[in-house]
Enzyme design. Structure first.
Site, PDB file in Angstrom:
ATOM      1  N   ASP A  51       2.941   9.335   1.109  1.00  0.00           N
ATOM      2  CA  ASP A  51       1.882   8.615   1.819  1.00  0.00           C
ATOM      3  C   ASP A  51       1.209   9.497   2.874  1.00  0.00           C
ATOM      4  O   ASP A  51       1.755  10.504   3.325  1.00  0.00           O
ATOM      5  CB  ASP A  51       2.467   7.390   2.533  1.00  0.00           C
ATOM      6  CG  ASP A  51       2.771   6.249   1.579  1.00  0.00           C
ATOM      7  OD1 ASP A  51       2.702   6.452   0.358  1.00  0.00           O
ATOM      8  OD2 ASP A  51       3.095   5.141   2.069  1.00  0.00           O
ATOM      9  N   HIS A 101      -4.667   4.866  -0.018  1.00  0.00           N
ATOM     10  CA  HIS A 101      -3.853   4.415   1.121  1.00  0.00           C
ATOM     11  C   HIS A 101      -4.736   4.095   2.322  1.00  0.00           C
ATOM     12  O   HIS A 101      -4.314   4.234   3.471  1.00  0.00           O
ATOM     13  CB  HIS A 101      -2.827   5.496   1.476  1.00  0.00           C
ATOM     14  CG  HIS A 101      -1.670   5.022   2.316  1.00  0.00           C
ATOM     15  ND1 HIS A 101      -0.950   3.895   2.008  1.00  0.00           N
ATOM     16  CD2 HIS A 101      -1.116   5.528   3.447  1.00  0.00           C
ATOM     17  CE1 HIS A 101       0.012   3.737   2.907  1.00  0.00           C
ATOM     18  NE2 HIS A 101      -0.082   4.702   3.808  1.00  0.00           N
ATOM     19  N   HIS A 195       6.692  11.330   2.852  1.00  0.00           N
ATOM     20  CA  HIS A 195       5.438  11.748   3.485  1.00  0.00           C
ATOM     21  C   HIS A 195       5.295  13.267   3.404  1.00  0.00           C
ATOM     22  O   HIS A 195       6.218  13.995   3.794  1.00  0.00           O
ATOM     23  CB  HIS A 195       5.409  11.317   4.960  1.00  0.00           C
ATOM     24  CG  HIS A 195       5.525   9.832   5.156  1.00  0.00           C
ATOM     25  ND1 HIS A 195       6.738   9.178   5.170  1.00  0.00           N
ATOM     26  CD2 HIS A 195       4.569   8.870   5.310  1.00  0.00           C
ATOM     27  CE1 HIS A 195       6.539   7.875   5.335  1.00  0.00           C
ATOM     28  NE2 HIS A 195       5.236   7.662   5.434  1.00  0.00           N
TER      29      HIS A 195
END
Length: 266
Positions: A51, A101, A195
């Site tokens: 993300d 996102h 991440h």
């Protein structure tokens, strides 16, 4: 001035060279490797998802994925695609899956429908502009959604992908802790949240993928998992994930120092 004999010899050599298969242009060009798609109905698969990117360490992560013949799914923020277009382009070129996102990582449930739509549409557009590909999945920031987010996802033809395993990489920023957490949560058809702006995540990735592969996992994109290749727009995957408490796996704020400034990248 060269003699006729020398000119004839040179011409003969040239003709012989050009007629040689080894010298013909393109004959010995290396062919692009073609990897067969993984059939997750027959083998054990897991999806690593990243993300908030492209993060500033994404190039090193992509190097590892390439070396290990692994595919990932990247849920991109429009603001960072804007400043790191080369990373996003490479993700697409190397066959990774691209997801939306949002543009600025807001709490979508706090926004008007107009603002929700704007956040998602801006990211769709900028990713398409940067990579030539339009994101095919949506992961709402923090995993938060309501009926309005779901309806807008349907309008935009985007299935919603959450997760059923985390890494807590943003919280620990510790290679061993990240490694242990992912292996603890690993399961067949698992969707792991990570991440690519966390340096320790990128550093531990070669060791982590090696451990997963040793356990028999194939590291694939979300859409390769069983039950995920024909998701309907607005559908939530993994099934049941919307009922889980996902808050512990996401930062309280998108303003983590490593992710806060789009200008710290390319």
């Amino acid at each position: 001035m060269k003699s006729p004999a020398r000119l004839l010899l040179a011409a003969t050599c040239t003709v012989a060279l050009l007629s040689s298969p080894a010298a013909a242009w393109g004959t010995n060009k290396p062919k692009a490797e073609k990897t067969k798609p993984v059939d997750c109905a027959k083998v054990k698969c897991i999806a690593l998802t990243f993300d908030d990117g492209p993060g500033k360490y994404a190039d090193k992560l992509l190097d590892t994925l390439k070396k290990t013949n692994s595919k990932a799914t990247f849920f991109l923020e429009g603001q960072y695609v804007k400043s790191r277009k080369a990373f996003a382009k490479r993700m697409a070129v190397e066959g990774h899956e691209l997801g939306n996102h949002s543009y600025t990582h807001p709490h979508l449930r706090d926004l008007s429908e107009e603002k929700i739509r704007e956040e998602l549409t801006r990211t769709q557009d900028i990713v398409k502009q940067a990579t030539g590909k339009t994101p095919t999945l949506l992961r709402p920031p923090y995993g938060e959604l309501d009926y309005r987010v779901q309806e807008i996802a349907k309008e935009m033809n985007l299935p919603i992908v959450l997760w059923n395993g985390g890494s807590r990489d943003w919280a620990t920023k510790n290679e061993k802790a990240i490694y242990d957490e992912v292996l603890k949560n690993a399961k067949r058809d698992g969707v792991i949240l990570m991440h690519d702006w966390v340096e320790q995540t990128v550093k531990v990735m070669p060791k982590l993928i090696a451990a997963l592969q040793k356990q028999g996992y194939h590291v694939v994109s979300v859409s390769s998992l069983r039950g995920a290749n024909k998701l309907e727009a607005g559908a939530i995957y993994p099934v049941g994930s919307e009922k889980d408490d996902l808050a512990a796996e996401t930062p309280d704020s998108p303003g983590a120092p490593e992710a806060a400034s789009p200008e710290d990248g390319l």
